[in-house]
Design an enzyme around this catalytic site. Structure first.
Site, PDB file in Angstrom:
ATOM      1  N   ASP A 158      53.570  81.247  46.891  1.00 23.20           N
ATOM      2  CA  ASP A 158      53.497  80.222  45.844  1.00 23.20           C
ATOM      3  C   ASP A 158      52.232  79.382  45.926  1.00 23.20           C
ATOM      4  O   ASP A 158      51.581  79.291  46.977  1.00 23.20           O
ATOM      5  CB  ASP A 158      54.690  79.266  45.989  1.00 23.20           C
ATOM      6  N   HIS A 304      53.490  80.528  51.153  1.00 19.26           N
ATOM      7  CA  HIS A 304      52.495  79.884  50.284  1.00 19.26           C
ATOM      8  C   HIS A 304      51.090  80.416  50.554  1.00 19.26           C
ATOM      9  O   HIS A 304      50.672  80.499  51.710  1.00 19.26           O
ATOM     10  CB  HIS A 304      52.525  78.370  50.500  1.00 19.26           C
TER      11      HIS A 304
HETATM   12 ZN    ZN Z   1      55.236  75.458  44.983  1.00 21.26          ZN
END
Ligand code: ZN
Length: 349
Positions: A158, A304
């Protein structure tokens, strides 16, 4: 003390300064979204007595600022004028909110992130959303993991794309021949069509993670729709593919109202069931250990590639991939997990 308000708008960020002694401060300065490094350098050059003020729709910037050692504060809506349809409160307003109401600002903590101090509120909203979660999940429109009967696992990344980390993640995935899913923020997509093209060429899925990583429960329906629609357009333009169907709400934050508006769109909302909190600047060994301990058949792993220093996440990938492969897992894209699951079990958190 100098207050540095940072706003976001369609193309990037604006910095405005305010000081208590009324001295002249420079005109606001604009930074394209792929020039955050220059913004960070400018802020560092202002000295230690600078308080950076952002608001909660600016959700990946604070991670980058804190990773650079800056003190970042969040100004909440009670301190601010209304937001426009698309964009944050103006930078000048954020700087003035700091000057006026420093007491009302929330100092963000590196291991707690943008929503520092709001964890209980967020947990309560998510709990309140359980019936709506189940309803959407029943329609195949929301899920946090696939069926537990097959040893499949989805790695998701992400908050990017963010050089150099996204490229490093892609290098590792390519080396191991592992497909993954990237939930991109629209504000980071500009000028990075090459990275999105590489994701598609390598066979990864691309999902929508909003434009600026807002706290969706705070936005009006039209504001939220703008965030999602503009990101879908940016991804489609950058990568040449269609608009993504997969959507991930920032922080997993949702209320019954947020879910009602998602139900009216055509996205499939993807949550997760394994989250090693790699965003909180943890050691790579700890990230890998947590993923290996929590992974189960059908798991969706939240990692991430953007929003700060992602070197530990990058370093955690080889042991994660090797460890899961040794346990007989097959890596799949989130959309393949859904499609191949047919009418099989999908679950809300
Ligand atoms: Zn996020």
């Amino acid at each position: 003390m100098l207050y540095a308000g940072i706003a976001w708008q369609a193309g990037g960020y604006r910095l405005a300064l305010a000081g208590p002694d009324g001295r002249d401060v420079p005109e606001p300065a604009d930074y394209a979204s792929h020039r955050v490094d220059e913004l960070v350098a400018r802020l560092r050059g202002l000295g230690d007595r600078t308080t950076v003020v952002v608001e909660s729709t600016n959700g990946t910037l604070d991670g980058r600022l804190m990773a650079a050692g800056l003190a970042v504060h969040r100004a909440d809506p009670a301190l601010l004028p209304d937001r426009p349809l698309f964009g944050s409160v103006a930078a000048e307003e954020l700087a003035r909110a700091g000057l006026r109401g420093a007491r009302g600002l929330v100092r963000l903590e590196r291991h707690r992130g943008t929503q520092t101090g709001r964890e209980d509120e967020l947990a309560a909203w998510i709990a309140e959303s359980a019936p709506a979660d189940r309803e959407l999940a029943g329609e195949g429109r929301l899920f946090s993991h696939a069926g537990r009967d097959r040893r499949r696992i989805a790695l998701t990344f992400d908050d990017g794309p963010q050089p150099p980390y996204t490229g490093q993640v892609l290098d590792i995935l390519e080396r191991y021949g592992v497909p993954a899913t990237f939930f991109c923020c629209g504000i980071h997509v500009g000028g990075r069509a090459d990275i999105l093209a590489r994701m598609r060429e390598q066979g990864h899925a691309i999902g929508n993670h909003t434009w600026s990583h807002p706290f969706l429960p705070e936005l009006s329906r039209p504001q939220a729709a703008e965030q999602i629609d503009r990101t879908a357009e940016a991804i489609a333009e950058a990568g040449g593919g269609g608009p993504p169907r997969l959507f991930r709400p920032p922080y997993g934050a949702r209320t019954p109202a947020v879910l009602a508006s998602l139900a009216e769109s055509d996205v499939v909302s993807v949550l997760w069931d394994v989250a090693p909190d790699d965003w909180a600047l943890r050691e790579s060994g700890d990230i890998a250990r947590d993923v290996l301990a929590a992974a189960r058949p059908g798991s969706v792993v939240l990692l991430h590639d953007g929003g700060g220093d992602r070197a530990p996440t990058v370093a955690s990938l080889p042991p994660i991939i090797e460890g899961l492969t040794e346990r007989g897992y097959e890596f799949v894209r989130v959309d393949d997990m859904l499609d191949r699951d047919g009418s099989g079990p999908v679950s809300a958190p």
